[in-house]
Write a protein that holds these residues in place. Structure first.
Motif, PDB file in Angstrom:
ATOM      1  N   SER A  45      12.060  -2.554  -3.783  1.00 30.56           N
ATOM      2  CA  SER A  45      11.175  -1.428  -3.473  1.00 30.56           C
ATOM      3  C   SER A  45      11.887  -0.095  -3.670  1.00 30.56           C
ATOM      4  CB  SER A  45      10.669  -1.540  -2.029  1.00 30.56           C
ATOM      5  OG  SER A  45       9.900  -2.706  -1.847  1.00 30.56           O
ATOM      6  N   ASP A  92       4.978  -6.841  -5.489  1.00 29.62           N
ATOM      7  CA  ASP A  92       5.424  -6.791  -4.096  1.00 29.62           C
ATOM      8  C   ASP A  92       4.422  -7.502  -3.188  1.00 29.62           C
ATOM      9  OD1 ASP A  92       7.441  -5.714  -2.204  1.00 29.62           O
ATOM     10  OD2 ASP A  92       5.735  -4.624  -1.388  1.00 29.62           O
ATOM     11  N   HIS A 146      13.266   3.228   2.480  1.00 31.03           N
ATOM     12  CA  HIS A 146      13.914   1.983   2.067  1.00 31.03           C
ATOM     13  C   HIS A 146      15.424   2.035   2.312  1.00 31.03           C
ATOM     14  CE1 HIS A 146      10.088   0.912   0.620  1.00 31.03           C
ATOM     15  NE2 HIS A 146      10.143   1.513  -0.544  1.00 31.03           N
TER      16      HIS A 146
END
Length: 263
Positions: A45, A92, A146
């Motif tokens: 990500s 994802d 992230h």
């Protein structure tokens, strides 16, 4: 251009699924041995957020007309950037379905569905690319999110690096998440006559979904990283207290649950 966009979407999906697969063959930080999938998923990500976030910023700086005419005007590469993002969200979503229960993933899957529906419209019809590019500015905040989460999973909280990541997350939340969401909402309100009713409903629903999750995210991070850390600094004995906390449907890691948020 629709065919090219779909081709890039498929290639992006395959590339990000390949990253998920490839990282399974590589060692992860020892501190995350109990949650290797989560670390791999967030690492992928982060790659997506860096590519699309800075790509969107570059496109809007080089082509400011993308914001003045977000429906029709765009250079070809910006549409391909949007297609890359659609491929990522599909990859994802599949990764989460394979590795999490519905109870864990439903909120984030709803987010992904809203994003794919909106960005996919630009890819399919070669319109609203400027609007989509503004929405990809949110990925600059996601990159900080992230990084923050990877530091959490590596047991780097509290630390100077984690503090910097937390403040960067809060700053970019305002600049590159809430501000673009407000701009897009106001643009739809002011120019609703230019948008077909079905797309107006789709865009409004997507903005409402992402906006609600973004506000929730900001509140949780501010409480956990700022308020709670200040409280814990005066009472270190409570630093290990576990407070169940989720973001977008993902359970917080047990060792740092108050801080365990994911975009």
């Amino acid at each position: 251009m629709g065919a090219s966009g779909l081709l890039v979407t498929g290639a992006s999906f395959a590339a990000f699924r390949g990253m998920h697969w490839g990282l399974r063959r590589l060692p992860v930080p020892g501190a995350t041995a109990q949650d290797r999938w989560k670390w791999r998923n967030i690492a992928v990500s982060l790659v997506h957020s860096l590519i699309t976030g800075f790509g969107a910023l570059l496109g809007l700086v080089l082509y400011p007309q993308l914001a003045t005419d977000p429906i029709h005007t765009h250079p070809p590469w910006t549409l391909l950037l949007v297609a890359v993002s659609v491929g990522y969200f599909l990859a994802d979503g599949l990764d989460m379905l394979k590795n999490q229960t519905w109870g864990q993933a439903w909120e984030l899957l709803c987010h992904h569905l809203a994003v794919v529906s909106c960005l996919g419209t630009a890819v399919l019809f070669d319109h609203y690319v400027g609007f989509s590019l503004v929405s990809l500015l949110l990925e600059l905040n996601s990159a900080c999110l992230h990084l923050r989460k990877l530091l959490l999973l590596s047991h780097q909280a509290p630390s100077v690096a984690f503090s910097l990541a937390s403040w960067a997350t809060l700053a970019t939340l305002v600049l590159f998440r809430l501000a673009p969401l407000v701009w897009m909402s106001l643009w739809l309100i002011w120019h609703y006559r230019l948008v077909p009713p079905a797309l107006l409903v789709l865009g409004g629903t997507g903005l409402a979904t992402v906006g609600a999750l973004s506000i929730k995210q900001g509140v949780l991070i501010f409480i956990s990283d700022v308020l709670r850390s200040q409280s814990h600094s005066s009472s270190r004995g409570h630093r290990e207290a576990r407070v169940a906390r989720t973001y977008d449907g993902e359970p917080a890691p047990k060792e740092d649950s108050p801080l365990g948020l994911k975009d």
